[in-house]
Write a protein that holds these residues in place. Sequence first.
Motif, PDB file in Angstrom:
ATOM      1  N   ARG A  56       0.865  -1.269   0.165  1.00 13.52           N
ATOM      2  CA  ARG A  56       0.027   0.154  -0.028  1.00 13.52           C
ATOM      3  C   ARG A  56       0.842   1.304  -0.009  1.00 13.52           C
ATOM      4  NH1 ARG A  56      -3.425  -1.363   3.530  1.00 13.52           N
ATOM      5  NH2 ARG A  56      -5.151  -1.793   2.080  1.00 13.52           N
ATOM      6  N   ASP A  57       0.410   2.100  -1.016  1.00 14.12           N
ATOM      7  CA  ASP A  57       1.141   3.477  -0.875  1.00 14.12           C
ATOM      8  C   ASP A  57       2.489   3.421  -1.399  1.00 14.12           C
ATOM      9  OD1 ASP A  57      -1.258   4.877  -0.681  1.00 14.12           O
ATOM     10  OD2 ASP A  57      -0.987   4.716   1.633  1.00 14.12           O
ATOM     11  N   ARG A  58       3.316   2.313  -2.002  1.00 20.02           N
ATOM     12  CA  ARG A  58       4.678   2.125  -2.435  1.00 20.02           C
ATOM     13  C   ARG A  58       4.730   2.104  -3.828  1.00 20.02           C
ATOM     14  NH1 ARG A  58       7.679   1.123   2.113  1.00 20.02           N
ATOM     15  NH2 ARG A  58       6.282   0.103   3.882  1.00 20.02           N
ATOM     16  N   PRO A  59       5.603   2.737  -4.301  1.00 20.57           N
ATOM     17  CA  PRO A  59       5.826   2.549  -5.916  1.00 20.57           C
ATOM     18  C   PRO A  59       6.333   1.102  -6.118  1.00 20.57           C
ATOM     19  CG  PRO A  59       7.567   4.038  -4.808  1.00 20.57           C
ATOM     20  CD  PRO A  59       6.500   4.026  -3.764  1.00 20.57           C
ATOM     21  N   THR A  60       5.827   0.490  -6.925  1.00 17.86           N
ATOM     22  CA  THR A  60       5.845  -0.983  -7.104  1.00 17.86           C
ATOM     23  C   THR A  60       6.217  -1.277  -8.714  1.00 17.86           C
ATOM     24  OG1 THR A  60       4.454  -1.277  -5.322  1.00 17.86           O
ATOM     25  CG2 THR A  60       4.913  -3.224  -6.672  1.00 17.86           C
ATOM     26  N   ALA A  61       7.596  -1.976  -8.903  1.00 14.84           N
ATOM     27  CA  ALA A  61       7.637  -2.596 -10.035  1.00 14.84           C
ATOM     28  C   ALA A  61       6.969  -4.131 -10.032  1.00 14.84           C
ATOM     29  CB  ALA A  61       9.169  -2.789 -10.386  1.00 14.84           C
ATOM     30  N   TYR A  99      -8.559   3.143 -11.514  1.00 15.72           N
ATOM     31  CA  TYR A  99      -8.185   3.076  -9.991  1.00 15.72           C
ATOM     32  C   TYR A  99      -6.771   2.478  -9.761  1.00 15.72           C
ATOM     33  CZ  TYR A  99      -9.129  -1.961 -11.100  1.00 15.72           C
ATOM     34  OH  TYR A  99      -9.128  -3.231 -11.897  1.00 15.72           O
ATOM     35  N   VAL A 100      -6.208   2.435 -10.697  1.00 20.18           N
ATOM     36  CA  VAL A 100      -4.298   2.242 -10.602  1.00 20.18           C
ATOM     37  C   VAL A 100      -3.893   3.431 -10.593  1.00 20.18           C
ATOM     38  CG1 VAL A 100      -2.418   1.094 -11.757  1.00 20.18           C
ATOM     39  CG2 VAL A 100      -4.748  -0.050 -11.921  1.00 20.18           C
ATOM     40  N   GLU A 101      -3.336   3.835  -9.234  1.00 18.40           N
ATOM     41  CA  GLU A 101      -2.561   5.152  -9.101  1.00 18.40           C
ATOM     42  C   GLU A 101      -1.119   4.767  -9.350  1.00 18.40           C
ATOM     43  OE1 GLU A 101      -4.230   7.326  -5.856  1.00 18.40           O
ATOM     44  OE2 GLU A 101      -6.095   6.249  -5.630  1.00 18.40           O
ATOM     45  N   THR A 102      -0.721   6.071  -9.544  1.00 14.83           N
ATOM     46  CA  THR A 102       0.888   6.144  -9.662  1.00 14.83           C
ATOM     47  C   THR A 102       1.614   7.100  -8.935  1.00 14.83           C
ATOM     48  OG1 THR A 102       0.830   7.708 -11.437  1.00 14.83           O
ATOM     49  CG2 THR A 102       0.663   5.317 -12.180  1.00 14.83           C
ATOM     50  N   GLU A 115       5.525   4.955 -11.481  1.00 14.94           N
ATOM     51  CA  GLU A 115       5.408   3.586 -11.413  1.00 14.94           C
ATOM     52  C   GLU A 115       4.065   3.194 -10.731  1.00 14.94           C
ATOM     53  OE1 GLU A 115       9.865   1.370 -10.602  1.00 14.94           O
ATOM     54  OE2 GLU A 115       8.110   1.535  -8.827  1.00 14.94           O
ATOM     55  N   ILE A 116       3.649   2.150 -10.783  1.00  8.27           N
ATOM     56  CA  ILE A 116       2.174   1.697 -10.055  1.00  8.27           C
ATOM     57  C   ILE A 116       2.230   1.902  -8.546  1.00  8.27           C
ATOM     58  CG2 ILE A 116       0.812  -0.193  -9.465  1.00  8.27           C
ATOM     59  CD1 ILE A 116       0.851  -1.230 -12.199  1.00  8.27           C
ATOM     60  N   CYS A 117       1.296   2.695  -7.884  1.00  8.11           N
ATOM     61  CA  CYS A 117       1.435   2.667  -6.505  1.00  8.11           C
ATOM     62  C   CYS A 117       0.084   1.934  -5.840  1.00  8.11           C
ATOM     63  CB  CYS A 117       1.400   4.255  -6.273  1.00  8.11           C
ATOM     64  SG  CYS A 117       1.891   4.375  -4.492  1.00  8.11           S
ATOM     65  N   VAL A 140       9.655   2.770   0.230  1.00  6.96           N
ATOM     66  CA  VAL A 140       9.092   4.182   0.583  1.00  6.96           C
ATOM     67  C   VAL A 140       7.769   4.312   0.548  1.00  6.96           C
ATOM     68  CG1 VAL A 140      11.451   5.240  -0.227  1.00  6.96           C
ATOM     69  CG2 VAL A 140       9.464   4.906  -2.054  1.00  6.96           C
ATOM     70  N   ARG A 141       7.144   5.309   0.759  1.00  6.69           N
ATOM     71  CA  ARG A 141       5.709   5.628   0.506  1.00  6.69           C
ATOM     72  C   ARG A 141       5.545   6.797  -0.360  1.00  6.69           C
ATOM     73  NH1 ARG A 141       2.864   1.546   3.414  1.00  6.69           N
ATOM     74  NH2 ARG A 141       3.888   1.047   5.515  1.00  6.69           N
ATOM     75  N   ARG A 142       4.554   6.969  -1.072  1.00  3.17           N
ATOM     76  CA  ARG A 142       4.139   7.955  -2.092  1.00  3.17           C
ATOM     77  C   ARG A 142       4.354   9.248  -1.572  1.00  3.17           C
ATOM     78  NH1 ARG A 142      -2.006   6.914  -4.016  1.00  3.17           N
ATOM     79  NH2 ARG A 142      -1.226   8.644  -5.437  1.00  3.17           N
ATOM     80  N   ASP A 143       4.034   9.723  -0.144  1.00  8.76           N
ATOM     81  CA  ASP A 143       4.309  11.070   0.182  1.00  8.76           C
ATOM     82  C   ASP A 143       5.517  11.431   0.513  1.00  8.76           C
ATOM     83  OD1 ASP A 143       4.439   9.382   2.512  1.00  8.76           O
ATOM     84  OD2 ASP A 143       3.223  10.519   3.649  1.00  8.76           O
ATOM     85  N   ASP A 144       6.739  10.462   0.436  1.00 10.27           N
ATOM     86  CA  ASP A 144       8.064  10.790   0.578  1.00 10.27           C
ATOM     87  C   ASP A 144       8.920   9.758  -0.248  1.00 10.27           C
ATOM     88  OD1 ASP A 144      10.456  11.696   1.101  1.00 10.27           O
ATOM     89  OD2 ASP A 144      10.226  11.957   3.128  1.00 10.27           O
ATOM     90  N   VAL A 145       9.039   9.795  -1.527  1.00  8.65           N
ATOM     91  CA  VAL A 145       9.676   8.779  -2.060  1.00  8.65           C
ATOM     92  C   VAL A 145      11.313   8.810  -2.082  1.00  8.65           C
ATOM     93  CG1 VAL A 145       7.947   8.491  -3.807  1.00  8.65           C
ATOM     94  CG2 VAL A 145       9.630  10.026  -4.442  1.00  8.65           C
TER      95      VAL A 145
END
Length: 360
Positions: A56-61, A99-102, A115-117, A140-145
């Motif tokens: 959750r909320d992580r940039p993901t490859a 609904y796929v956020e980045t 990246e998908i988040c 990392v989380r999306r609010d501070d990568v």
Amino acid sequence: MPKPPAAEVEAGGRVVRVSSPDRVIYEATDRTPEVTKLMVAEYFASVDDGLMRALRDRPTALERWTSGVRPGMKLATGPQDKDADAFYQKRVPKGAPDYVETVQVTFPSGRTADEICPTEIAVPVWCAHMGTLVFHPWPVRRDDVDHPDELRIDLDPQPGTTFADAVRVAGVARELLEELGITGYPKTSGNRGVHIFVRIKPEWEFTDLRHAAIGFGRELARRDGGVTVDWWKEERGERIFVDYNQNNRDRTIASAYSLRPLPGAPVSTPVTWEELAGITDPAEYNLFTVPDRVRDGDPWATIDDTAYSLEPLLRLWEELPGGELNFPPDYPKMPGEPPRVQPSKKNALNWEDDGVTRRE
């Protein structure tokens, strides 16, 4: 022959379409039946709580095996692998549902990518529709990568060592973490290794995270002769390698509850420390057995309760001898890094004892 109709999987209140649902992703083994694409999607939906805790909320490859997993198939690790059967997807695929956020991340080269988040379980299920088996989230989380919130200790068995050796070393790692006032959370890698994750306060840079992993690995090696942080394979011997470079920017580890591209559809499975000590065959944790485990709760349910300081580990980095270690070969030359030359290929006439090039 007409294509079989798409299937639908319910995921967190959404209905996700899965094309080619009967495609065989894993062939049957003497221990497990065959696994279809629909079964992969349903598996991800079934481990909703634990998988989203990891993503959750992580940039993901995404590690995509669109044709399934077969002996001899190859995963592309760079542009040179043009004939590979599977590949990493670091940028959001075209045609992703709304609904796929980045989130945008920056690679060591300075390039960026969206990246998908993942924010809900429908996202991993849709990724299964795209042939994804393994999720590779950033720490990392999306609010501070740019500031990691997770330390990842990768205990990687080298030739001549076994999963049992990794389990033994993990026990030593647990003791060291506890001495430092830190709680670690172990999981099987889905193969022969063991991973230990620690939530940390997002107050440090990636270079600090890497140094913390080096310091921890050096102290682990001091306590157990079967451990090494030597980067060059020819120097590791029959020991467990603490892969400190997995804590670099853009370096990731298969998430908790990811499948692995190996026969039997094994899963990288969170376990308790007591469970880990008793595991003899990590392949027992697979697509067929793990959903029953999570019905009783996720062993990592409390991982987000406490974020620890890196300071105790950074003290180990500062106090233990050895200095900077090598970065991966695709990284630019980094400050203080030793020469990127295999020890066996160094010419004694051109190198000082400390590895610094002679100026003549």
